[in-house]
Design a protein around this motif. Structure first.
Motif, PDB file in Angstrom:
ATOM      1  N   GLY A  58       0.479  -0.934  -0.003  1.00 19.82           N
ATOM      2  CA  GLY A  58       0.728  -0.305  -0.005  1.00 19.82           C
ATOM      3  C   GLY A  58       0.838   1.312  -0.516  1.00 19.82           C
ATOM      4  O   GLY A  58       0.571   2.284  -0.023  1.00 19.82           O
ATOM      5  N   PHE A  59       1.812   1.468   0.017  1.00 22.37           N
ATOM      6  CA  PHE A  59       2.905   1.991   0.411  1.00 22.37           C
ATOM      7  C   PHE A  59       3.039   2.778  -0.878  1.00 22.37           C
ATOM      8  O   PHE A  59       3.249   1.503  -2.077  1.00 22.37           O
ATOM      9  CB  PHE A  59       4.661   1.545   0.892  1.00 22.37           C
ATOM     10  N   THR A  60       3.288   4.232  -1.143  1.00 14.52           N
ATOM     11  CA  THR A  60       4.048   4.524  -2.600  1.00 14.52           C
ATOM     12  C   THR A  60       5.003   5.745  -2.277  1.00 14.52           C
ATOM     13  O   THR A  60       4.742   6.201  -1.731  1.00 14.52           O
ATOM     14  CB  THR A  60       2.826   5.351  -3.800  1.00 14.52           C
ATOM     15  N   ALA A  61       5.829   6.446  -3.295  1.00 13.81           N
ATOM     16  CA  ALA A  61       6.412   6.739  -3.674  1.00 13.81           C
ATOM     17  C   ALA A  61       6.861   7.445  -4.819  1.00 13.81           C
ATOM     18  O   ALA A  61       7.028   7.015  -5.962  1.00 13.81           O
ATOM     19  CB  ALA A  61       8.325   6.643  -3.176  1.00 13.81           C
ATOM     20  N   ASP A  62       7.328   8.467  -4.717  1.00  8.41           N
ATOM     21  CA  ASP A  62       6.759   9.186  -6.444  1.00  8.41           C
ATOM     22  C   ASP A  62       8.762  10.011  -6.462  1.00  8.41           C
ATOM     23  O   ASP A  62       8.767  10.776  -5.327  1.00  8.41           O
ATOM     24  CB  ASP A  62       5.936  10.709  -6.374  1.00  8.41           C
ATOM     25  N   LEU A  63       9.407  10.300  -7.139  1.00  8.96           N
ATOM     26  CA  LEU A  63      10.439  10.963  -7.011  1.00  8.96           C
ATOM     27  C   LEU A  63      10.278  12.350  -7.449  1.00  8.96           C
ATOM     28  O   LEU A  63       9.784  12.342  -9.463  1.00  8.96           O
ATOM     29  CB  LEU A  63      11.829  10.373  -7.666  1.00  8.96           C
TER      30      LEU A  63
END
Lengths: 110, 113
Positions: A58-63
């Motif tokens: 459920g985790f996301t990360a955007d650069l």
């Protein structure tokens, strides 16, 4: 020189609340970014990497290259998310060195 | 598979003593590395190896030696322990370069008095 900053040593959120763990970096090139996690009594393990553009647990990360950030987000925190989270940077894909931040301890309150 | 194993789990040394921290992996990974973790700091790379017979320095190599005679083993030697080497040491491996998924060992907590 390259640097990874995680401004929060400790972060507490209630179960079901959104969570955001901050990561900022300083590097003039095109880095690769990662999030590693260490759950209680477990080993440090890869959670997700920027290049894969995937959602894990459920985790996301955007650069965000403009803000030089790679914040980790989850819309609804779960108790099992309580852990130590480390942001890490590599100068390029295939480079031999990972530079780690100091980590953020996330506690999800039931 | 045991993954990455490290021995010992805990060690206390006196200043000037030498010792070897052991690291082994059974995943046939080419890349292995040693990190140290100090309070208030992230993990910092000490030495790494991209294959048997090949080692190189990381960010904080002073006071440490490594060798890689086999794919499986990557020992870290402290030549003359100093209190500044009190730390938690992690060994890691991956199938290729360091930026692919790294598998970490459980760590060795070293205290130098």
């Amino acid at each position: 020189a390259q640097r990874v900053t995680q401004p929060e040593k400790l972060l507490s959120v209630f179960k079901g609340a959104p969570v955001e763990l901050k990561c900022n970096y300083s590097y003039s090139g095109s880095p690769e970014l990662f999030w590693y996690v260490q759950y209680s009594r477990q080993r440090l393990q890869l959670l997700l990497r920027h290049i894969s553009r995937e959602s894990i647990k459920g985790f996301t990360a955007d650069l965000n290259k403009g803000e030089t950030s790679f914040h980790l987000k989850k819309p609804f925190a779960q108790e099992e998310d309580s852990a130590m989270y480390y942001c890490a940077l590599s100068l390029s894909l295939g480079a031999n060195n990972l530079f780690f931040g100091t980590g953020t301890r996330l506690t999800v309150i039931p | 598979n045991a993954g990455v194993t490290q021995t010992p789990k805990f060690q206390v040394l006196k200043t000037g003593q030498s010792m070897t921290l052991q690291c082994a992996q059974d995943m046939n990974h080419e890349y292995m590395s040693w990190y140290r973790q100090d309070p208030g700091m992230g993990l910092r790379l000490i030495h790494y190896s991209v294959g048997a017979g090949i080692t190189d320095q990381g960010e904080v190599p002073n006071g440490y030696n490594v060798s890689r005679s086999t794919t499986e083993d990557f020992p870290l030697r402290l030549l003359s322990a100093a209190p500044s080497q009190t730390s938690v040491y992690f060994c890691a491996s991956s199938w290729d370069r360091g930026t692919y998924e790294q598998y970490f060992g459980p760590g060795t907590r070293l205290t130098v008095t």
